[in-house]
Design a protein around this motif. Structure first.
Motif: not given
Ligand code: FES
Ligand code: FES
Lengths: 741, 153
Positions: A189, A642, A657, A184-187, A353, A648-649, A676, A240, A242, A645, A491
């Motif tokens: 933005l 939190q 993802e 998975q990637d933190q992605a 992550m 959602a990840q 994402i 961001g 993560f 969010g 962050v």
């Protein structure tokens, strides 16, 4: 625009327990908040990075001649230009600033260009001739330890064994499984970016988006061969993090270019480069065996866990320890045998992550709990509650959980919520596939799934984990005002708001200015491990107490609440700086994995409701409900943010993802192909927040950011299993896993 | 090339613009308006959303040369002096801003939605914002912010 971020003042009142507006909120909605990629300096040039196209290759030669001839190019640098140590890393110094004679992953930095325009830099990079001898990459994490060694010490980064209780137990019912977690990637933005400005004293000032200023500073100074005081970092706006900004990206590179050209250098990655420019979540293969009695009590858990660290170690060692120590989940189990391995391969480097090792283990142990429930004919929530840990339970490490562990309560809370109605409106937007118009309800099956997870909070295993805070009070225009300064990185999570709230509560001062975060003050520690409210919050609270002590002295023993502080202080300034640390932890025994390694544990539970189009394999998460204990919600609105969010990840990892690699090469480094969740993918969430104070923590807080990322994924997959009857042992679940095509 | 364009009501000019430069680069790097964000530069995230002649576009996908003599309105042009636009105000109040990198694009997209549909339903809000990625919030508070702004306008 100034390079130094604005001081954040805000006249909105609100101490802890309320939800005042963010002091940077107005700037952010106006488009005036200066992110690292927004910085501009008179006379600045642009830096770019030439990266390896191969996952594993020997560098035969590098020819810069033609690149240097491109008009507008100021510098082209290679490893030969690294002024100090050309190796860095969070736990092991194993990663070159610029590759020397070998590249170990696709995207590894090989050369740098400084030029008058990003396009000039791109043209120059195309003229750098690197001759590679391509080597066979090591890509299988389960066999990597015995494969071609990629580093001098071999490919095993760390092995953490856990041995607790009987090692040859038997049980009435046994379930086994092999699970896989994709990369998975933190992605975040805001892409990696920063601006390095050469200073008159021969040093450099770096304006940067990061998670940990002081660790960056140490690594940059070492690579530049400079004393710490010559390398000064200031936090710019961070879009961001993560976990993806714990490691260095362009920090050293920009400074090298700036020192070499004597010009300010800006570097901004684009999205594709960002995928190569930071570490990802470790992909994992997890083999589990659970044994239980006929009435559903766990007798033992055995696990072998492999985590793919990729080409460089980053924080793999700590991720391995987390996956091992949290490997049975929030359950009481007397007999535990776990071996967790983190290895080097030629895949993209992996590190921190959100969830940090607990996510991978969480998917596996929760899948196992469902399998066990199935084997026993029990309800999946009942089997979890039957084994749920409570305060006083013993972890597989032997550590006693010494504050609230309301695992059963969290599960009951999500279970007792009303269920969403089955959609009868035939609104396409609420169907799997959405407005792509793939179904009008035929072939759609609903499923419900549950999961609960555990996460350690703060740094573990004996690490000296502290933060530094400075608080100052003075009278300005007849009003008592305060100022707070730390190096702890904001962050996006809202630390700046929390700091203001704490100062207001502790000192009764309404106007609180937050100074920009920088290295002119002591270490604030990392913005990770859900630790900043706990540790930097604790430091700010302690600094306020020191200020109060000073004021009390000034007041000569009078009760401060009865003193007019404006009058008392007059023209004086009280300014106190403190270092604050949480209670100490211990290393793990290297043979048995025993030890009081963690500071605190956080728990969250989810219930997911999904609709699955079983013919096309499309999943719509209809509702995702969560219950979490946060100890004390210092800012209830931010706590919900939190949880939403983080959930959602977790949804992203469950159904969409993954950085897909083949032969070590990334196949989808873009937001076109790495998806994402959008607002259409995220369902409504109903959230219960428990506040069971931890007596060891400042204000009783419990870290909030990570636990929801752990339980969200397995709950959604459990719901898809319930809808489809499929085993689904890998995340993300893709349509073809459901349709079998 | 030279580009002349009206941005937030002001006539602006940029010289030596390269062929390949986007409107986003023009705004951010040449006109000193970095409010529009650069999260993907591929038309996938919406963080660069601006009005071009009153229609929201991804400014990363528009060539700088294409805006010659046209009107652009960016997130920096929504507030009136110190007074935030109701959409901006609602984003701050509802907690829809965490890192805020998605915020400029979302604010413009939501502003456009409420101009077209003063009382949008939830599915309408979701559809209108589907092109704007946010990695921090899980979108719940962004929905709250749009509902709040709609109620106030
Ligand atoms: S930056 Fe334009 S859509 Fe992402
Ligand atoms: S608030 Fe960070 S991306 Fe939306």
């Amino acid at each position: 625009m100034s390079l130094t971020p604005a001081e954040l003042t805000s006249s909105v009142t609100g101490g802890i327990g309320t939800s005042p507006q963010r002091p940077d909120g107005n700037l952010k909605v106006r488009g005036e908040f200066a992110y690292a990629s927004d910085l501009w300096h008179e006379d600045m040039i642009w830096g770019s990075t030439l990266r390896s196209p191969h996952p594993y290759a020997r560098i035969v030669s590098i020819d810069l001649t033609e690149a240097l001839e491109v008009p507008g190019v100021y510098a082209v640098l290679t490893h030969e230009d690294v002024p100090g140590a050309n190796l860095y890393g969070l736990e092991h110094k194993d990663q070159p600033v610029l590759a020397v004679d070998v590249v170990r992953y696709q995207g590894e930095a090989v050369a740098l260009v400084g030029a008058d325009h990003p396009e000039t830099a791109t043209r120059a990079m195309k003229r750098i001739k690197v001759e590679y001898e391509v080597l066979e990459p090591v890509v299988d994490m389960e066999t990597a330890a015995d494969d071609t060694p990629l580093h001098p010490g071999g490919n095993l980064v760390r092995h953490v064994p856990i041995r607790r209780g009987g090692q040859a137990p038997t049980a009435d019912v046994v379930v086994t499984g092999r699970y896989e977690v994709g990369m998975q990637d933190q992605a975040f933005l805001g892409p990696e970016s920063g601006l390095a400005v050469p200073a008159e004293d021969g040093g450099v000032d770096l304006y940067i988006a990061t998670q940990w200023l002081h660790v960056d500073q140490g690594q940059v100074a070492s690579a530049l061969g400079m004393p710490l005081d010559k390398v000064r970092l200031t936090l710019s706006g961070v879009g961001g993090a993560f976990g993806g900004r714990e490691d260095l990206s362009m920090q050293v590179h920009a400074c090298m270019l700036a020192l070499h050209t004597r010009k300010p250098v800006k570097m901004v990655y684009n999205r594709e480069e960002s995928f190569y420019g930071h570490v990802h979540r470790h992909p994992a293969v997890l083999h589990y065996e659970h044994g239980a009695t006929n009435d559903g009590k766990l007798v033992y858990v055995k696990a072998r866990i492999f985590l793919d660290g990729g080409a460089y170690a980053s924080s793999t060692g700590a991720v391995v320890a987390n996956a091992a120590t949290l490997g049975v989940g929030p359950y009481e189990v007397d007999n535990v045998t776990i071996d967790c391995y983190g290895v080097y391969t030629n895949n993209p480097p992996c590190g921190a992550m959100r969830g940090f090792g607990a996510v991978q283990a969480g998917f596996a142990y929760e899948s196992q709990m469902d399998k066990l429930a199935d084997a026993l004919g029990m309800d999946p929530v009942d089997v979890r509650i039957a084994n749920a840990m409570t305060e006083g339970s013993v972890m597989p490490t032997g550590q006693v959980v010494d504050s609230a562990a309301p695992v059963a309560q969290l599960l009951k809370l999500v279970k007792d919520k009303p269920l969403p109605p089955v959609s009868t409106t035939l609104d396409l937007r609420s169907m799997p596939g959405g407005v792509s118009n793939t179904t009008h309800g035929e072939g759609v099956v609903r499923g419900i799934g549950y999961a609960v997870g555990i996460k350690n909070v703060c740094f573990s295993e004996g690490y000296d984990d502290y933060s530094t805070a400075r608080v100052r009070v003075q009278v300005i225009n007849g009003e008592l005002v305060a100022l707070a300064h730390t190096a702890a990185c904001e962050v996006g999570q809202g630390l700046v708001t929390i700091m203001q709230q704490i100062v207001r509560t502790e000192l009764g001062v309404q106007r609180v200015t937050i100074l920009p975060m920088d290295t002119s003050i002591g270490n604030g520690g990392s913005t990770s491990a859900s630790r900043q409210t706990y540790v930097t919050g604790g430091a700010v609270k302690a600094a306020c107490a020191a200020v109060r002590d000073k004021l009390a002295k000034l007041a000569g023993g009078r009760d401060l609440s009865e003193v007019d502080l404006v009058e008392l202080l007059g023209d004086d300034v009280v300014d106190e700086t403190v270092e604050w640390r949480h209670r100490a932890t211990e290393p793990l025994d290297p043979e048995t994995g025993q030890g009081n390694a963690h500071v605190q544990y956080g728990f969250a539970a989810h219930r997911a409701v999904v609709d699955v189009d079983v013919e096309l394999g499309l999943v719509k998460v209809v509702e995702l409900d969560c219950a979490q204990d946060v100890g004390n919600a210092l800012n209830p609105q931010a706590v919900l943010g939190q949880i939403q969010g983080g959930s959602a990840q977790g949804l992203g990892l469950a159904v969409m993802e993954e950085i897909q690699t083949s032969g070590g090469k990334v196949r989808n480094p873009s937001f076109t192909d790495y998806l994402i969740p959008t607002v259409l993918d995220m369902p409504p969430m109903s959230i219960d927040v428990l506040e069971l104070a931890d007596p060891n923590a400042p204000y009783g807080v419990r870290g909030v950011g990570e636990p929801p990322t752990i339980s969200s994924t397995p709950a959604i997959v459990a719901a898809i299993r319930a809808a489809t009857g499929l085993a689904l042992t890998r995340v993300p679940v893709r349509p073809e896993h459901i349709t079998g095509t | 090339m030279r580009v002349t364009v009206t941005v937030n009501g002001e006539q602006r000019r940029a010289d030596d613009v390269w062929e390949g430069e986007s409107l986003l680069f023009l705004l951010r790097e040449r006109l000193g308006l970095p409010g529009s964000k650069n999260a993907c530069e591929q038309g996938e995230c919406g963080s660069c959303t601006v009005y071009l002649d009153d229609v929201p576009v991804c400014s990363c996908l528009v060539a700088a040369g294409q805006v010659q003599d046209r009107e652009v309105r960016t997130v920096e042009g929504l507030a009136e002096g110190d007074r935030l636009d109701p959409v901006q105000e609602a984003f701050v109040e509802a907690g829809a801003v965490q890192c805020g990198f998605c915020t400029p694009g979302l604010v413009v997209a939501a502003h456009d939605l409420l101009d077209r549909v003063p009382r949008p339903s939830d599915p309408e809000i979701r559809e209108a914002l589907a092109g704007n990625l946010c990695r921090c919030t899980g979108y719940e508070k962004i929905l709250d912010a749009v509902r709040l702004a709609a109620a106030r306008r």
